[in-house]
Structures are given as structure tokens and as C-alpha cells.
Design a protein around this motif. Structure first.
Motif, mmCIF file in Angstrom:
data_model
loop_
_atom_site.group_PDB
_atom_site.id
_atom_site.type_symbol
_atom_site.label_atom_id
_atom_site.label_comp_id
_atom_site.label_asym_id
_atom_site.label_seq_id
_atom_site.Cartn_x
_atom_site.Cartn_y
_atom_site.Cartn_z
ATOM 1 N N ASP A 100 -44.376 -2.533 -5.589
ATOM 2 C CA ASP A 100 -43.680 -1.289 -5.940
ATOM 3 C C ASP A 100 -43.855 -0.943 -7.416
ATOM 4 O O ASP A 100 -44.010 0.232 -7.778
ATOM 5 C CB ASP A 100 -42.190 -1.407 -5.608
ATOM 6 N N SER A 101 -43.837 -1.963 -8.282
ATOM 7 C CA SER A 101 -44.007 -1.698 -9.715
ATOM 8 C C SER A 101 -45.422 -1.221 -10.015
ATOM 9 O O SER A 101 -45.633 -0.356 -10.872
ATOM 10 C CB SER A 101 -43.669 -2.947 -10.532
ATOM 11 N N TRP A 102 -46.411 -1.752 -9.305
ATOM 12 C CA TRP A 102 -47.791 -1.300 -9.485
ATOM 13 C C TRP A 102 -47.951 0.128 -8.975
ATOM 14 O O TRP A 102 -48.612 0.951 -9.608
ATOM 15 C CB TRP A 102 -48.755 -2.226 -8.743
ATOM 16 N N ARG A 103 -47.348 0.422 -7.833
ATOM 17 C CA ARG A 103 -47.423 1.784 -7.292
ATOM 18 C C ARG A 103 -46.800 2.784 -8.266
ATOM 19 O O ARG A 103 -47.333 3.884 -8.468
ATOM 20 C CB ARG A 103 -46.716 1.852 -5.938
ATOM 21 N N ALA A 104 -45.675 2.406 -8.856
ATOM 22 C CA ALA A 104 -45.019 3.295 -9.809
ATOM 23 C C ALA A 104 -45.913 3.527 -11.026
ATOM 24 O O ALA A 104 -46.021 4.655 -11.527
ATOM 25 C CB ALA A 104 -43.675 2.703 -10.233
ATOM 26 N N ALA A 105 -46.561 2.471 -11.514
ATOM 27 C CA ALA A 105 -47.436 2.598 -12.681
ATOM 28 C C ALA A 105 -48.657 3.460 -12.369
ATOM 29 O O ALA A 105 -49.164 4.178 -13.246
ATOM 30 C CB ALA A 105 -47.880 1.216 -13.157
ATOM 31 N N LEU A 106 -49.121 3.400 -11.134
ATOM 32 C CA LEU A 106 -50.285 4.184 -10.724
ATOM 33 C C LEU A 106 -49.925 5.615 -10.336
ATOM 34 O O LEU A 106 -50.806 6.447 -10.117
ATOM 35 C CB LEU A 106 -50.974 3.511 -9.535
ATOM 36 N N ALA A 138 -55.437 -3.003 -16.983
ATOM 37 C CA ALA A 138 -54.632 -1.988 -17.658
ATOM 38 C C ALA A 138 -53.128 -2.072 -17.488
ATOM 39 O O ALA A 138 -52.402 -1.328 -18.151
ATOM 40 C CB ALA A 138 -55.095 -0.604 -17.177
ATOM 41 N N TYR A 139 -52.606 -2.958 -16.634
ATOM 42 C CA TYR A 139 -51.167 -2.973 -16.378
ATOM 43 C C TYR A 139 -50.449 -3.825 -17.420
ATOM 44 O O TYR A 139 -50.739 -5.005 -17.584
ATOM 45 C CB TYR A 139 -50.887 -3.503 -14.975
ATOM 46 N N ASP A 140 -49.471 -3.241 -18.104
ATOM 47 C CA ASP A 140 -48.826 -3.902 -19.239
ATOM 48 C C ASP A 140 -48.090 -5.185 -18.848
ATOM 49 O O ASP A 140 -48.039 -6.135 -19.634
ATOM 50 C CB ASP A 140 -47.838 -2.943 -19.920
ATOM 51 N N SER A 141 -47.501 -5.219 -17.674
ATOM 52 C CA SER A 141 -46.696 -6.380 -17.280
ATOM 53 C C SER A 141 -47.449 -7.355 -16.381
ATOM 54 O O SER A 141 -46.833 -8.150 -15.668
ATOM 55 C CB SER A 141 -45.421 -5.904 -16.561
ATOM 56 N N ILE A 142 -48.776 -7.328 -16.422
ATOM 57 C CA ILE A 142 -49.554 -8.194 -15.546
ATOM 58 C C ILE A 142 -49.315 -9.669 -15.841
ATOM 59 O O ILE A 142 -49.375 -10.513 -14.945
ATOM 60 C CB ILE A 142 -51.074 -7.874 -15.645
ATOM 61 N N ASP A 143 -48.989 -10.008 -17.086
ATOM 62 C CA ASP A 143 -48.731 -11.416 -17.400
ATOM 63 C C ASP A 143 -47.554 -11.957 -16.606
ATOM 64 O O ASP A 143 -47.604 -13.058 -16.065
ATOM 65 C CB ASP A 143 -48.511 -11.604 -18.906
ATOM 66 N N GLN A 144 -46.487 -11.158 -16.514
ATOM 67 C CA GLN A 144 -45.315 -11.588 -15.761
ATOM 68 C C GLN A 144 -45.628 -11.686 -14.274
ATOM 69 O O GLN A 144 -45.200 -12.622 -13.582
ATOM 70 C CB GLN A 144 -44.161 -10.607 -15.975
ATOM 71 N N ASP A 145 -46.403 -10.733 -13.755
ATOM 72 C CA ASP A 145 -46.729 -10.742 -12.331
ATOM 73 C C ASP A 145 -47.648 -11.907 -11.976
ATOM 74 O O ASP A 145 -47.496 -12.525 -10.917
ATOM 75 C CB ASP A 145 -47.379 -9.421 -11.928
ATOM 76 N N ILE A 146 -48.608 -12.213 -12.841
ATOM 77 C CA ILE A 146 -49.471 -13.372 -12.611
ATOM 78 C C ILE A 146 -48.634 -14.647 -12.564
ATOM 79 O O ILE A 146 -48.841 -15.515 -11.706
ATOM 80 C CB ILE A 146 -50.556 -13.472 -13.702
#
Length: 229
Positions: A100-106, A138-146
Motif C-alpha cells: 500500500d505504501s508503494w502504491r501511494a508513492a507511485l 527511487a523509494y525513500d523508505s526502501i531501507d525500512q521495507d528491506i
């Protein structure tokens, strides 16, 4: 020109802290982190399917005696760590939140109802795998998601093998100060399962073992300032 060069720091992966290769310039996360995350996402549906069985939930349960077999209330499965992963709020919910967070960012529409956790997990992992290259770029919060995907995979694996999850230990207070010079002072914790430390209060993180030395020096300096005051 020399001053500019002196101030320049080589870009690093937001997930592991390692310097990016020239070919990775502009990315948020390095390709090794992307590859490891993609592998974990690919394995999660099978791990979930293995956990979402009566055998996994009831492993180690005592045989129901004749005296209690007529009870209207069924016994709670003894493996609550498995139940917490396969039920609502578990694997499916945690993957859904990332999607959902990725969809919102996109700028994409949030997906509607996805069915039961068993039906949803394959769909979530497929979406995340397909869009992982974008997120690492390009996603700013990718570190947390990884990190969340890594922990989720580790929890599922540990639940299947019966391994105990690594505990967390206190490692001192956060030494970061705000613009007014006031210390954060939040209790920091570390786990044997990950080298990454992040303050839950101010968000500052120390991504690897090399950064721990800087953290320790900063904590010692903060302690010295406190004693001097």
C-alpha cells in the motif's frame, strides 16, 4: 573546487551502508540488497503455506483427554508464534502495508480486498517482486521495507525450524542532539539477528558494524558532556 571535492562523500546503500558502484549511482539501495530481498519475497509464499497448516500450528500439542474432549471451547494452538504469522496482522498484513505504501508513492490506486491471508500472500509478494527494482531505485523508505521483509522471512524460517528468535539487548542511550543541543536520550537496542541499529525516537540509524564505532564514540562524548554539566 578542492573544497567541493573534500566535502563530497561517496553515495552508499541506504539498506546496508556499503558504497554504491558507479553503475549503481542514483539508486537508493544496492543490487545485492535488491537480489537478497527478491529471493526472500520469492520464498515467502512457500514458507507461509508450510506454516499455515494444522501440523505447524499444533506441533507439540498434548493429546486431548476424554475429560476435555466435550468442551465447547477448542484449545488454543500451543504455537502462538506461528498463529501470529498466519492470522490477521501477520505475514499478509505486513506485506500489504508495504504494498500500500508503494502504491501511494507511485500514485496508484490502493488494491481492494485481497481475500484470506493464504490467498493474499502470493499476490502481495508478486506485486512487491515486480516493483522492487523501482523501489530500490527511487523509494525513500526502501531501507525500512528491506529490513521488514528480511525480519519477516527470518521469523517464518525460525517458526518452521523451531529456532529461537534472537533477543534484543540495550546498548546505551541515543547520543544524537537536536538543533537546540538537547540530547535524544532514547534507549537503543541491538539484535544478534541484524547489524542495523535504529533509534525509535529520532530515526537516526547505524547500518552496520563499522558505524557502531562511531555510535560508541558519540555515546562516550555525550556521557562526558553530561558528567561535565
Amino acid at each position: 573546487m578542492n573544497d567541493i571535492a573534500a566535502d563530497y562523500s561517496w553515495p552508499t546503500c541506504v539498506a546496508c551502508g556499503h558504497e554504491l558502484w558507479v553503475s549503481e549511482t542514483g539508486r537508493r539501495a544496492c543490487r545485492p540488497c535488491e537480489d537478497k530481498t527478491a529471493k526472500r519475497l520469492t520464498e515467502l509464499p512457500d514458507l507461509f503455506a508450510q506454516l499455515n497448516t494444522t501440523a505447524s500450528l499444533m506441533r507439540g500439542a498434548r493429546k486431548v483427554s476424554a475429560a476435555t474432549s466435550g468442551s465447547k471451547t477448542p484449545p488454543v494452538p500451543p504455537r502462538l508464534e506461528v498463529l501470529s504469522l498466519v492470522a490477521a496482522g501477520g505475514v499478509a498484513t505486513r506485506l500489504r502495508d508495504i504494498e500500500d505504501s508503494w502504491r501511494a508513492a507511485l500514485g496508484w490506486t490502493i488494491a481492494p480486498w485481497r481475500g484470506s491471508p493464504a490467498e493474499a500472500v502470493p499476490d502481495h509478494t508478486k506485486f512487491l517482486t515486480n516493483n522492487l527494482p523501482w523501489a530500490c531505485d527511487a523509494y525513500d523508505s526502501i531501507d525500512q521495507d528491506i529490513d521488514d521483509i528480511r525480519r519477516l522471512h527470518a521469523e517464518c524460517t525460525a517458526a518452521l525450524t523451531g529456532e529461537r528468535r534472537p533477543g534484543r539487548v540495550n546498548i546505551g542511550l541515543c547520543p544524537v542532539t537536536d538543533e537546540a543541543g538537547a540530547p535524544c536520550g532514547n534507549q537503543l537496542t541491538a539484535s544478534a539477528g541484524s547489524p542495523r541499529i535504529q533509534c525509535s525516537n529520532c530515526g537516526t540509524e547505524w547500518p552496520d558494524m563499522a558505524a557502531w564505532r562511531d555510535l560508541r564514540l558519540a555515546q562516550e562524548a555525550a556521557t562526558g558532556r553530561s558528567e561535565a554539566a
